[in-house]
Design a protein around this motif. Sequence first.
Motif, short mmCIF file in Angstrom:
data_model
loop_
_atom_site.label_atom_id
_atom_site.label_comp_id
_atom_site.label_asym_id
_atom_site.label_seq_id
_atom_site.Cartn_x
_atom_site.Cartn_y
_atom_site.Cartn_z
N MET A 66 0.83 -1.21 0.00
CA MET A 66 0.00 0.00 0.00
C MET A 66 0.87 1.26 0.00
N VAL A 67 1.89 1.27 0.86
CA VAL A 67 2.75 2.45 0.94
C VAL A 67 3.51 2.67 -0.37
N GLN A 69 2.66 1.71 -3.41
CA GLN A 69 1.76 2.17 -4.47
C GLN A 69 1.29 3.60 -4.21
N ALA A 70 1.07 3.94 -2.94
CA ALA A 70 0.62 5.30 -2.60
C ALA A 70 1.65 6.34 -2.99
N HIS A 71 2.92 5.96 -3.00
CA HIS A 71 3.99 6.88 -3.43
C HIS A 71 4.02 7.03 -4.96
N THR A 74 -2.26 6.72 -7.07
CA THR A 74 -3.39 6.23 -6.29
C THR A 74 -4.68 6.11 -7.10
N TYR A 263 -8.31 -1.20 2.81
CA TYR A 263 -8.90 -0.32 1.79
C TYR A 263 -10.20 -0.98 1.32
N LEU A 292 -4.28 1.87 -6.39
CA LEU A 292 -4.00 1.61 -4.99
C LEU A 292 -4.78 0.39 -4.50
#
Length: 404
Positions: A66-67, A69-71, A74, A263, A292
């Motif tokens: 998650m982290v 992909q969030a970078h 999204t 999520y 995301l």
Amino acid sequence: MSASVIDVLATERRLGTHNYEPIGVVLSRGEGVWVWDTEGNRYLDCLSAYSAVSQGHCHPKILAAMVEQAHRLTLTSRAFHNDQLAPFYEEIAALTGSHKVLPMNSGAEAVESAIKSVRKWGYQVKGVPDGQAEIVVCANNFHGRTLGIVGFSTDPETRKHFGPFAPGFKIIPFGDAAALAAAITPNTVAFLVEPIQGEVGVIIPPAGYFAKVRELCTTNNVMLVLDEIQTGLGRTGKLLAEQHEGIEADVTLLGKALSGGFYPVSAVLSNNEVLGTLRPGQHGSTFGGNPLACAVARAAMRVLVEEGMIENAARQGARFLEGLKDIRANTIREVRGRGLMLAVELHPEAGRARRYCEVLQAKGILAKDTHEHTIRIAPPLVITSDQVDWALEHFATTLTQDFS
């Protein structure tokens, strides 16, 4: 309770809509099967956010996905392609044996999407006259809380003062194949059903029921739609609950554990006939299939398989069920379960199940009551034998407690 906890609860009561009745604990952290409240007290989570946190709280591999992909990216909307959607399609199709995938967000969205899809299939493929499609559902069902869904609920509290409701649904008893046979007409497009009715208290149908259901649906060209939003992805000790009777649904609905609790992610899985009728502009979701969500879901599915969580659910579920059945308490009417989807139904004279949940909370276990007299038990699939045994000790002392 400390003053700060009392303040938090008071603020929720003052500003929040009173559509839930939570246990009086304010949680702030989770890891694996454990959660901690704001005062530092630790609890064994025996609800798993209604089975959404099957992989355990804050699983490090899902968190990392998650982290990362969030970078990167999204949300694009489905106006453009993204590099996570196709791999998500491939991996969920390979895992479940599906041919088509429709990504959505919440479980209720998946149910609504399935209803639209089977109706469209009924008109375009089966040849049902326009506006006459029928869907058969079961009494005591729980498929969500949207207006379309509560219209075919049999729970008065979910329906009262929310009508008028959409037509086109027939309600039959759960677990009664003869009732399904009698309800089917040439206009029947689908039978929408939960493999195990969770919200009403983990009601398991008779052995052989779904084999007969599958036969009836095939014979009458009716789509069997299994709502596996709670039961799917290992909760019952198999990847999908349908596998306990060796059948395959035409349409399968997944959600909750599809993201490991990180999520909102859901999916409609089907053969080509049903989802193949949808065309651009006829159905969609801004967030459905976002990168995301896809990255999180891919990691959640991967750890479920690689870490043996499904097999562990079968082992620990059998241990938990046997232990609950061994408790000799006059309060217990029935113990039910499959895998780590369990319930203890109390005799009405034992009082509301909520007070037993409050006693369990004081002992370091969080469980939740449902339908007045039933305690639902659904810990994360990573629970160990020692943790099951520890929980059983506290369930035994709680269920034998004298409240008179």
